[in-house]
Design an enzyme around this catalytic site. Structure first.
Site, mmCIF file in Angstrom:
data_model
loop_
_atom_site.group_PDB
_atom_site.id
_atom_site.type_symbol
_atom_site.label_atom_id
_atom_site.label_comp_id
_atom_site.label_asym_id
_atom_site.label_seq_id
_atom_site.Cartn_x
_atom_site.Cartn_y
_atom_site.Cartn_z
ATOM 1 N N HIS A 35 0.821 -1.206 0.000
ATOM 2 C CA HIS A 35 0.000 0.000 0.000
ATOM 3 C C HIS A 35 0.860 1.262 0.000
ATOM 4 O O HIS A 35 0.568 2.225 -0.691
ATOM 5 C CB HIS A 35 -0.904 -0.014 1.232
ATOM 6 N N HIS A 58 -10.592 2.646 -1.662
ATOM 7 C CA HIS A 58 -10.822 2.226 -0.274
ATOM 8 C C HIS A 58 -11.680 0.963 -0.272
ATOM 9 O O HIS A 58 -12.702 0.894 0.386
ATOM 10 C CB HIS A 58 -11.461 3.361 0.534
ATOM 11 N N ASN A 59 -11.232 -0.018 -1.045
ATOM 12 C CA ASN A 59 -12.028 -1.226 -1.262
ATOM 13 C C ASN A 59 -12.114 -2.111 -0.030
ATOM 14 O O ASN A 59 -13.200 -2.493 0.398
ATOM 15 C CB ASN A 59 -11.417 -2.065 -2.392
ATOM 16 N N HIS A 60 -10.981 -2.453 0.526
ATOM 17 C CA HIS A 60 -10.968 -3.409 1.629
ATOM 18 C C HIS A 60 -11.753 -2.924 2.840
ATOM 19 O O HIS A 60 -12.611 -3.643 3.342
ATOM 20 C CB HIS A 60 -9.523 -3.765 2.017
ATOM 21 N N ASP A 71 -5.210 14.193 0.994
ATOM 22 C CA ASP A 71 -4.135 14.156 -0.004
ATOM 23 C C ASP A 71 -4.041 15.496 -0.736
ATOM 24 O O ASP A 71 -2.951 15.987 -1.019
ATOM 25 C CB ASP A 71 -4.403 13.053 -1.042
ATOM 26 N N ASP A 85 -0.301 14.497 4.548
ATOM 27 C CA ASP A 85 -1.446 13.956 5.278
ATOM 28 C C ASP A 85 -1.029 12.711 6.036
ATOM 29 O O ASP A 85 0.001 12.108 5.742
ATOM 30 C CB ASP A 85 -2.569 13.611 4.307
ATOM 31 N N GLU A 111 -3.883 4.714 12.172
ATOM 32 C CA GLU A 111 -4.373 5.490 11.023
ATOM 33 C C GLU A 111 -5.618 6.287 11.385
ATOM 34 O O GLU A 111 -6.483 6.535 10.545
ATOM 35 C CB GLU A 111 -4.641 4.545 9.842
ATOM 36 N N ASP A 164 -4.593 7.240 -13.196
ATOM 37 C CA ASP A 164 -4.853 5.812 -13.354
ATOM 38 C C ASP A 164 -5.037 5.183 -11.984
ATOM 39 O O ASP A 164 -4.246 5.407 -11.081
ATOM 40 C CB ASP A 164 -3.691 5.136 -14.075
ATOM 41 N N GLY A 195 -1.670 8.547 -9.737
ATOM 42 C CA GLY A 195 -2.345 7.259 -9.844
ATOM 43 C C GLY A 195 -2.121 6.453 -8.599
ATOM 44 O O GLY A 195 -1.369 6.853 -7.705
#
Lengths: 272, 791
Positions: free
Chosen positions: B71, B134-136, B156, B315, B359, B545, B582
């Site tokens: 990541h 932020h899929n997971h 960001d 950030d 986080e 991308d 990306g």
């Protein structure tokens, strides 16, 4: 007074987020608009430096508990007396969306018998439920008392966007008829949701986007100087903000929202 | 052997005995501590500490685990890939960054080096753009996952001193009517995830007062176990205020929310497949959102920027403090000392390593000179935002962390940012598919109606209305056009009060083609994003991308990724659209299998005068309607085939030279004021584009397919009508400008194929002028509006 002597205070707290475009609307008309943090106002205590006061849209303090209530309680506790004086002096106060919620929760609207200790109305969660961002039509109902709509003729239909999840204007069930009568008798109904041809929505979605009682979108106090509405006139100020300007060959210079700002600026310049 | 030796200090600190650990033990340590490091990486760490002659602390190992995670470090894109055709050193450099480097455009100000890409805008202002996945987290906790995704991408943009002015969100879900019985344990129902994700996105953007202006929603079987949540943000910054000049002795200021245990190991969680246990194991990895905190933080950062009081900002996202501090020190060739006990906590009891990698949301890190510190802290206090000096940057290249006066970590920054290179194998394997054979249906009105109400094509109004797309009052072209809420191809924002220049934001994603051919999937996504931008009047387009892919340890998944990257280079180069930023999200696999290879392309263009913007609905009866571009027999992955139960084999290709010519000619006609309406032709082909243009207006449309420019293999009405060939548009031209339009289009494939009518019907005639479609617009509109079924 002259336009360039007019000073408008656009108040904000954490979570207020429509202050910049509201300021832009006033600035465009040539008056001095200043965005002031509530903390700053408290330190300086200079509410009477301003001829007009705005509670803009947003999510004040996150709208946790209930929309507008935290800021309203804070306003009432910290500058309540000053605000009553501000109203007495007939200096205009505008509440847009979250600002309307604050005015209701703070008892500055409908304020049948002056500023009330407890809210006399509510802006309840929408029916159908959820956040709704769309353009609606409003019919100007007021007979002329409201200082924010003097530049538009009665029955004029304007086009303006709403964006909220708690905008269903309500009176306590048992006092609904009595309060509505007082509202009408006092000429406090300023805007009602309607169809494009001006016929009232009569609760029909989406013309009435939140299920508001009697299609009420905006009201003023009995003096006509404190005005709150759910739709956002600052988002309908310029022609290029309209949802369908691309239909026409040319872009109109302004939208209907401008009339509201113009009316109150004219009121201030004449009155003070 | 005792692997973990507790230090005799009044808080939790362990020395980890890796010096004596064999390979099996090294892996055990990686596993137990949730480091997600492989054996080679663990051995590299062991070597490093052998040279130092001591064991690492838990804080040091956790720091390395974060810094070296997929990541944070993008090992797959930066590593070596062994293919059948030879080695590729860094997919990123070989394909993605190469486009930008070779195009070498002066308006690309900062690309791939910061939290967000920055391009020039107008009057000394730049535009910063970033898109994240932020899929997971959204698969585990849809509301929180999506909300913090939005919050993260906004930070960001704040991380390059830009004021966020718009958000974009592209989502992918499993079918909403998915059979509950078929759901494996641990996988949540798509409808539940859909509602949570949509609410989370709306909550964050609305509360922060940032309009959500563009996006898309796709439904695909393969997203059932692994939802796709792309969050994007665009910001505006005065370029002369872009301060990134961190010096030794600069104070490290941590600002915003307090630090807690939410979001521990988020990045390592994101770098592994989802499993039945994900919920239980990784629930703490999902953070908690508080948009109001970030709204206040935003105001302060903009003020500090405008006053020129900061020398650097970044950030806190994946990896928390460990990434932010380390990356900032590394970037400026510095070291850093951080006193972890100064970090404001939500509750007591956090171990130093937890503080360092948490986080928790709504936090930013600033570098501030000693002399500006007091003023900076005062500005934070005015806005009711907590800010604390937690350390400083130093001359030497060392990261030193202390807790209650005890040194808990000391690492060489250079070592931290030189993880062992990863080598992975890729194998390109084309799926065995065939082209279906079936008779041409007589009646094409029914398939059109069905496609209009299929979830991928149907109106997303019910979702879009829950996002505030008007706040800030600068959205001049909205996602929903006019009273019938037509689907505009892109959004246009007018961010500066004293300029008519507009920002054009669009996206492209073609996951259905990913099942067939990842090269043309990527090529089509780029073409779609660019043509959506061109359709409303955009040009000078920059791309982002964002890959969502399966497990890259599996050679065939990686092989498909290599193909997609190759397409990115070839197509973006051909269209002269540079990549400016990306992000990749890999390991998107669940018990239901991998996600379909998916690439989101975000396109950010400009329009010199927003008053020239073109919307998609028909405007005037009697106007001629033209099709631009060439229609091929390319129905693989199309909505038409899907409706008939096929996948097919031949997906749409992109001919960049032809595409570019069409795009440039169309821009010329828009600038000359000849175009009244324009709509891109994508899912559902010409038929859907025509229907949408008509039912979004109060006019009718009559088309004849006879003159549609097409390749020789297209001899059937249904193929002309539903082919999804790229680089095509349907354009309404004002009647009096017909000749000029044709003159400007003369080097392109184009034909007049119809006329706007007063009759509220869509009528389509076939290749032999036979009647194919006749439908009342109100009925078509109703079909289209009911596709999501009020989910």
């Amino acid at each position: 007074m002259k336009k360039d002597e007019v000073r408008v205070c656009i108040l904000r707290v954490g979570g207020t987020n429509c202050d910049a475009e509201t300021k832009r609307a006033f600035s465009d008309l040539g008056v001095n608009a200043e965005i002031v943090h509530f903390n700053q106002l408290l330190k300086k205590r200079n509410l009477f430096d301003y001829h007009g006061l705005v509670f803009p849209g947003g999510f004040s303090y996150g709208d946790y508990v209930r929309a507008g209530v935290i800021w309203a309680k804070s306003v009432a506790a910290k500058i309540g007396a000053d605000l009553e004086k501000f109203v007495e002096k007939e200096r205009p106060i505008l509440g847009i969306c979250n600002g309307f919620q604050v005015l209701i929760e703070a008892g500055l609207l409908p304020a049948f018998d002056g500023v009330s200790e407890y809210p006399e109305a509510a802006l309840a969660p929408n029916i159908p439920p959820g956040y709704n961002c769309r353009w609606v039509y409003l019919k100007r109902e007021n007979n002329g008392k409201c200082v924010f709509t003097r530049n538009m003729p009665k029955n004029r239909v304007i086009k303006i966007p709403v964006a909220h999840s708690e905008g269903r204007f309500l009176f306590p069930k048992e006092k609904e008829n009595e309060y509505l009568k007082r509202l009408c008798d006092n000429d406090q109904v300023v805007f009602q949701y309607c169809h494009s041809d001006g016929t009232l929505a009569v609760g029909e979605y989406p013309a009435n986007p939140n299920g508001a009682f009697n299609d009420i979108a905006g009201i003023c106090n009995p003096q006509g100087t404190v005005f709150g509405l759910m739709p956002h006139p600052e988002r309908a100020f310029y022609g290029w903000q309209l949802p369908d300007w691309t239909k026409k060959g040319t872009v109109p210079a302004f939208g209907d929202g401008k009339l509201i700002f113009e009316s109150v600026v004219e009121y201030i310049t004449k009155k003070f | 052997m005792n692997l973990y030796q507790k230090r005799k200090v009044p808080f939790e600190l362990f020395d980890v005995n890796i010096l004596k650990a064999n390979d099996a033990r090294l892996l055990e340590i990686s596993q137990t501590m949730g480091l997600a490091l492989n054996l080679n990486e663990m051995k590299t760490i062991k070597d490093y500490f052998s040279k130092l002659g001591r064991n690492p602390t838990d804080v040091e190992l956790q720091t390395l685990g974060q810094t070296w995670s997929e990541h944070c470090y993008h090992k797959t894109f930066k590593g070596t890939i062994v293919t059948e055709k030879g080695k590729i050193e860094s997919l990123f450099k070989t394909y993605i960054a190469k486009v930008t480097k070779e195009l070498n455009l002066s308006w690309c100000i900062s690309v791939f080096e910061d939290n967000a890409g920055i391009i020039e805008f107008d009057n000394g202002y730049g535009i910063a753009v970033k898109v994240e996945t932020h899929n997971h987290p959204s698969a585990i906790e849809p509301f929180g996952g999506a909300a913090t995704g939005v919050g993260g991408v906004i930070r960001d943009v704040l991380g390059v001193w830009a004021d966020p002015i718009a958000c974009m969100d592209v989502l992918g879900f499993g079918p909403l009517d998915y059979d509950y019985e078929r759901l494996p344990p641990g996988v949540k129902h798509p409808k539940y995830i859909f509602r949570g994700v949509v609410a989370g996105i709306g909550c964050y953007g609305n509360n922060m007062g940032i309009p959500t202006v563009n996006g898309a929603i796709y439904f695909d079987e393969s997203y059932t176990g692994n939802v796709i949540v792309y969050c994007g943000c665009v910001g505006l910054l005065p370029l002369d205020k872009f301060a990134k000049n961190v010096k030794p002795t600069n104070i490290i200021v941590l600002a915003g929310g307090k630090t807690g245990r939410d979001g521990i190991h988020g990045v390592t969680f994101a770098s592994a497949e989802l499993s039945e246990k994900s919920e239980e194991v990784s629930r703490p990895a999902v953070q908690i959102a508080n948009p109001i905190e970030e709204e206040k933080l935003k105001r302060v950062l903009i003020k500090i920027r405008d006053c020129g009081l900061g020398s650097g900002v970044t950030d806190l996202g994946g990896g928390g403090l460990s990434s932010a501090v380390g990356e900032m020190a590394h970037r400026f060739g510095l070291g850093a000392i951080v006193e972890l006990d100064k970090v404001p906590l939500k509750y007591s009891g956090l171990a130093p390593w937890e503080i360092y990698i948490s986080e928790s949301q709504e936090r930013m890190l600033l570098a501030v000179s000693e002399k500006n510190l007091r003023q900076v802290l005062a500005i934070f206090a005015e806005e009711d935002v907590e800010a604390t000096a937690i350390g400083k940057f130093t001359e030497n290249h060392q990261l030193k962390l202390t807790y209650q006066g005890v040194k808990v970590a000391q690492l060489d920054i250079d070592f931290m940012f030189q993880p062992p290179k990863i080598e992975k194998k890729a194998k390109h394997k084309k799926p065995t598919l065939s082209e279906p054979s079936f008779p041409e249906p007589k009646n094409l009105t029914t398939p059109l109606q069905k496609i209009l109400s299929s979830p991928n094509v149907a109106s997303k109004e019910q979702v879009i209305r829950t996002y505030d797309h008007e706040v800030k009052g600068n959205t001049t072209l909205k996602p929903l056009q006019s009273q019938h809420a037509g689907p505009n191809d892109a959004a246009v924002i007018k961010p500066l009060d004293n300029s008519w220049k507009g920002l054009v934001i669009s996206c492209g994603m073609t996951p259905a083609y990913g099942k067939i051919d990842s090269y043309w999937m990527a090529a089509s996504a780029i073409d779609e994003a660019v043509r959506n931008n061109i359709a409303v009047g955009g040009r000078r387009i920059a791309l982002l991308d964002n890959f969502t892919w399966g497990n890259p340890e599996k050679p065939e998944r990686l092989g498909a990724l290599v193909e997609a990257c190759r397409a990115c280079y070839e197509v973006a180069k051909g269209l002269e659209t540079p990549f400016i930023s990306g992000k990749d999200s890999l390991y998107n696999e669940s018990p239901l299998g991998p996600v379909t290879p998916t690439l989101l392309i975000t396109a950010v263009g400009i329009i010199p005068d927003v008053r020239k913007t073109v919307s998609m609905e028909l405007k005037t009866a009697g106007d001629p309607v033209y099709i631009l571009g060439q229609t091929g027999k390319e129905l693989g992955g199309s909505e038409y085939y899907r409706l008939l139960g096929f996948i097919g084999k031949t997906v749409p290709k992109v001919k960049t030279n032809l595409a570019k010519r069409t795009f440039e000619a169309l821009t010329g006609t828009i600038d000359s004021g000849l175009v009244r309406a324009c709509h891109d032709i994508s899912e559902g082909g010409l038929a859907v584009a025509a229907a949408e243009m008509a039912f979004s207006s109060d006019f009718g449309l009559e088309l004849c397919l006879k003159d549609v420019p097409r390749t020789n293999d297209v001899g059937r009405n249904d193929f002309v009508l539903f082919s999804e060939s790229n680089s095509r548009f349907l354009v309404e031209v004002s009647k009096q400008h017909r000749r000029r339009f044709e003159e400007l289009m003369k080097n392109c494939n184009y034909a007049q194929i119809g006329i706007v009518t007063d009759d509220p019907f869509l009528k389509i005639y076939g290749l032999n002028e036979e009647k194919l479609v006749s439908a009342e617009l109100a009925a078509l509109r109703k079909r289209w509006q009911s596709g999501l079924g009020g989910a």
